[in-house]
Write a protein that holds these residues in place. Structure first.
Motif, short mmCIF file in Angstrom:
data_model
loop_
_atom_site.label_atom_id
_atom_site.label_comp_id
_atom_site.label_asym_id
_atom_site.label_seq_id
_atom_site.Cartn_x
_atom_site.Cartn_y
_atom_site.Cartn_z
N GLY A 109 0.81 -1.21 0.00
CA GLY A 109 0.00 0.00 0.00
C GLY A 109 0.85 1.26 0.00
O GLY A 109 0.52 2.25 -0.69
N GLU A 110 1.93 1.25 0.75
CA GLU A 110 2.80 2.42 0.82
C GLU A 110 3.54 2.64 -0.50
O GLU A 110 3.67 3.78 -0.97
CB GLU A 110 3.79 2.26 1.98
N LEU A 111 4.00 1.56 -1.11
CA LEU A 111 4.68 1.69 -2.41
C LEU A 111 3.70 2.16 -3.48
O LEU A 111 4.06 2.94 -4.37
CB LEU A 111 5.31 0.36 -2.81
N ALA A 112 2.46 1.69 -3.39
CA ALA A 112 1.45 2.15 -4.34
C ALA A 112 1.18 3.64 -4.17
O ALA A 112 0.97 4.37 -5.16
CB ALA A 112 0.16 1.35 -4.16
N ALA A 113 1.18 4.12 -2.93
CA ALA A 113 0.96 5.54 -2.67
C ALA A 113 2.10 6.38 -3.26
O ALA A 113 1.88 7.45 -3.84
CB ALA A 113 0.83 5.79 -1.17
N VAL A 114 3.33 5.90 -3.12
CA VAL A 114 4.48 6.61 -3.70
C VAL A 114 4.40 6.60 -5.22
O VAL A 114 4.70 7.59 -5.89
CB VAL A 114 5.81 5.99 -3.22
N THR A 115 3.97 5.47 -5.78
CA THR A 115 3.79 5.38 -7.23
C THR A 115 2.83 6.45 -7.72
O THR A 115 3.09 7.16 -8.70
CB THR A 115 3.25 3.99 -7.63
N ASP B 207 13.14 3.26 3.08
CA ASP B 207 14.48 2.78 2.76
C ASP B 207 14.55 2.20 1.36
O ASP B 207 15.53 2.38 0.63
CB ASP B 207 14.92 1.72 3.78
N LEU B 208 13.48 1.49 0.99
CA LEU B 208 13.45 0.89 -0.34
C LEU B 208 13.44 1.97 -1.42
O LEU B 208 14.20 1.90 -2.40
CB LEU B 208 12.22 -0.01 -0.47
N VAL B 209 12.60 2.98 -1.25
CA VAL B 209 12.53 4.06 -2.23
C VAL B 209 13.85 4.84 -2.27
O VAL B 209 14.33 5.21 -3.34
CB VAL B 209 11.34 5.00 -1.93
N ALA B 210 14.44 5.08 -1.10
CA ALA B 210 15.71 5.80 -1.05
C ALA B 210 16.79 5.02 -1.81
O ALA B 210 17.61 5.60 -2.53
CB ALA B 210 16.13 6.02 0.40
#
Length: 271
Positions: A32-38, A79-82
């Motif tokens: 859900g958090e990665l989808a929000a960043v997308t 951390d993953l996005v960074a």
């Protein structure tokens, strides 16, 4: 995707696998958090370009992620996005494409942990067949005038309580943000991604009449021998097959109809 983006994609997949191998990480929450960043980077072109600017040091871009997303998403997702923005990307859009894939993969990982990955695969396939056969539904879900919220509401009505929650989340995200893909193409991509979670290939099998359990097992074994990899069968009954069987694996079609039956598949079906 090529060049620097291909390398960044491979690194991002490895980082996600390392995260989700840790069972203490909530894969559904991470999805859900990665989808929000997308969604954010798809919407904010300036930010997307800043995070993929090859002229800027990787650490500076990672710090920008911290300032923009700090407190908005969990530490694992941040951390993953960074880590992703430290890498080099051939195109700014590639970063968003990979983030979207990672979000979907994290959701599929949640289903896999719960022993529900097969169920999700089957539901994605069945929903694709329903959409293909219902022009009115397809029109409602792909109407450019309709809002994402309205389409999501329709999907919640159709799938809520009837489909696995992971299936529902994946389909809702696809319909809300198709990002240039057709609905059918997006569903097929999700099915392939689900199959990759088990390092399996997907075979779309069309037969004139339903197969028995024994026939399914023998067909799966025959296709596994042919391709050298485990095979997941998506089954469709189509009277136009004329008493035979048609199998599509990726772009390859195996015509096992009465007129042209593949010998290996025929031996497998016969047991």
């Amino acid at each position: 995707m090529n060049g620097a983006s291909r390398e960044a994609l491979a690194a991002a997949r490895e980082q996600l696998d390392a995260l989700t191998d840790n069972t203490s990480v909530d894969a559904a929450k991470l999805a859900g958090e990665l989808a929000a960043v997308t969604a954010l980077l798809d919407r904010e072109v300036t930010l997307r370009r800043a995070l993929t600017d090859p002229a800027q040091p990787g650490e500076a871009k990672a710090e920008l992620v911290g300032r923009v997303l700090g407190g908005q998403i969990g530490g694992e997702a941040a951390d993953l996005v960074a880590g992703m923005v430290r890498a080099r990307w051939s195109r700014a859009r590639d970063l968003v494409d990979v983030l979207e894939e990672l979000a979907d993969t994290a959701d599929l990982t949640a289903a896999q942990r719960a022993g529900q990955l097969d169920e999700v695969e089957d539901e994605l396939f069945r929903f694709g067949r329903i959409v293909t056969g219902d022009k009115q539904l397809r029109g409602a879900l792909t109407d450019r005038v309709g809002t994402g919220a309205a389409k999501a509401g329709l999907l919640h009505t159709l799938l809520g309580g009837r489909a696995n929650p992971v299936t529902e989340r994946l389909v809702v995200r696809l319909v809300e943000r198709p990002r240039g893909r057709s609905l059918e193409g997006g569903l097929e991509a999700l099915s392939k991604l689900a199959a990759e979670r088990r390092d399996r290939m997907v075979a779309v099998v069309s037969t004139a009449v339903p197969l028995s359990d024994g026939q399914k097992e023998r067909l799966g074994a025959a296709l596994t021998r042919l391709y050298g990899r485990d095979m997941h069968l998506n089954l469709d009954v189509d009277p136009a097959v004329l008493g035979g069987i048609s199998v599509r694996v990726g772009d390859e079609v195996i015509n096992g109809s009465v007129a042209d039956r593949l010998d290996e598949v025929k031996r497998g079906m016969a047991g």
